[in-house]
Design a protein around this motif. Structure first.
Motif, mmCIF file in Angstrom:
data_model
loop_
_atom_site.group_PDB
_atom_site.id
_atom_site.type_symbol
_atom_site.label_atom_id
_atom_site.label_comp_id
_atom_site.label_asym_id
_atom_site.label_seq_id
_atom_site.Cartn_x
_atom_site.Cartn_y
_atom_site.Cartn_z
ATOM 1 N N PRO A 1 32.137 34.442 52.627
ATOM 2 C CA PRO A 1 32.867 34.462 51.351
ATOM 3 C C PRO A 1 32.738 33.204 50.500
ATOM 4 O O PRO A 1 33.624 32.894 49.712
ATOM 5 C CB PRO A 1 34.311 34.656 51.810
ATOM 6 C CG PRO A 1 34.373 33.969 53.121
ATOM 7 C CD PRO A 1 33.023 34.218 53.759
ATOM 8 N N ILE B 1 38.648 40.330 46.734
ATOM 9 C CA ILE B 1 38.688 39.191 47.660
ATOM 10 C C ILE B 1 38.870 37.903 46.865
ATOM 11 O O ILE B 1 39.688 37.049 47.205
ATOM 12 C CB ILE B 1 37.407 39.142 48.522
ATOM 13 C CG1 ILE B 1 37.359 40.337 49.469
ATOM 14 C CG2 ILE B 1 37.331 37.839 49.306
ATOM 15 C CD1 ILE B 1 36.019 40.520 50.178
ATOM 16 N N VAL C 1 41.678 41.985 50.813
ATOM 17 C CA VAL C 1 41.513 42.848 49.643
ATOM 18 C C VAL C 1 42.880 43.410 49.279
ATOM 19 O O VAL C 1 43.833 43.302 50.048
ATOM 20 C CB VAL C 1 40.500 43.997 49.896
ATOM 21 C CG1 VAL C 1 39.094 43.456 50.061
ATOM 22 C CG2 VAL C 1 40.898 44.822 51.087
ATOM 23 N N PRO D 1 39.812 36.255 54.435
ATOM 24 C CA PRO D 1 39.814 36.964 53.152
ATOM 25 C C PRO D 1 40.610 38.261 53.240
ATOM 26 O O PRO D 1 40.749 38.851 54.304
ATOM 27 C CB PRO D 1 38.329 37.246 52.902
ATOM 28 C CG PRO D 1 37.700 37.244 54.245
ATOM 29 C CD PRO D 1 38.493 36.274 55.077
ATOM 30 N N TYR E 1 33.050 33.927 46.692
ATOM 31 C CA TYR E 1 34.409 34.357 46.363
ATOM 32 C C TYR E 1 35.364 33.162 46.345
ATOM 33 O O TYR E 1 36.176 33.001 45.436
ATOM 34 C CB TYR E 1 34.936 35.391 47.354
ATOM 35 C CG TYR E 1 33.994 36.506 47.672
ATOM 36 C CD1 TYR E 1 33.241 37.133 46.676
ATOM 37 C CD2 TYR E 1 33.842 36.957 48.968
ATOM 38 C CE1 TYR E 1 32.385 38.171 46.972
ATOM 39 C CE2 TYR E 1 32.994 38.004 49.279
ATOM 40 C CZ TYR E 1 32.259 38.599 48.273
ATOM 41 O OH TYR E 1 31.399 39.626 48.570
#
Length: 186
Positions: free
Chosen positions: A42, A10, A26, A24, A45
């Motif tokens: 998040p 992420i 992946v 977000p 991140y």
């Protein structure tokens, strides 16, 4: 390990793709083919991705943020322990003993949000205690902020908050009952 890889993925996507904070992704695209995912809040991140933009992609930046958040919680635990015990040795012993847990050490130096959320919960408790001592609203605001971010990162970190407020509530009930018992009838 797969969950830590997801967290790092992420962050990597925020960094490389310049994604919107609320979208977000992946690297695994999944059945939809877009990589969109749902995870905890998040903020770490996203913040790490922004720091990578400034300083370059270095994993120690990510690990340093997690370590900083956990150590702020351990320091807060020291302050809480000293407030209760009034002894430097035992107040220092408690967070040091807690940090001997292999699980806490592993998650602290990792990409998962578990340990940072725990640290934020402890920091929130310390700020709340500062509020009860000083009455300054800034400590209450900081406390609520730390509790909120901790809960958004990992909802299980709110267990410590619930236990703390339960004990405060119980103490308030006992204090109220003592006041009733000592009150003299007119």
């Amino acid at each position: 390990m797969w969950r830590a890889a997801d967290c790092l993925s992420i962050t990597q996507n925020y960094f490389q793709e310049g994604l919107n904070f609320f979208k977000p992704e992946v690297h695994w695209t999944g059945p939809q083919g877009n990589g969109k995912t749902i995870s905890e809040f998040p903020i770490i991140y996203f913040a790490v991705a922004k720091l990578w933009t400034l300083f370059g992609k270095h994993y120690f930046i990510y690990r340093s943020i997690n370590i900083l958040l956990v150590f702020s919680g351990l320091f807060s635990l020291y302050k809480i322990s000293y407030r209760i015990l009034k002894d430097n040795f035992w107040a220092a012993f408690i967070p040091i003993f807690l940090f001997t847990s292999p699980a806490l050490v592993f998650y602290t130096n990792n990409f998962l949000p578990n340990a940072p959320a725990f640290g934020l919960s402890l920091t929130g408790i310390w700020c709340y205690l500062l509020f009860t001592d000083t009455g300054k609203k800034k400590w209450l605001v900081l406390s609520v902020l730390f509790f909120t971010v901790a809960g958004l990162l990992k909802v299980t970190s709110l267990l410590i908050v619930l236990a703390f407020f339960h004990s405060r509530f119980y103490k308030a009930i006992l204090t109220f009952e003592e006041m009733e018992l000592t009150a003299k009838p007119c």
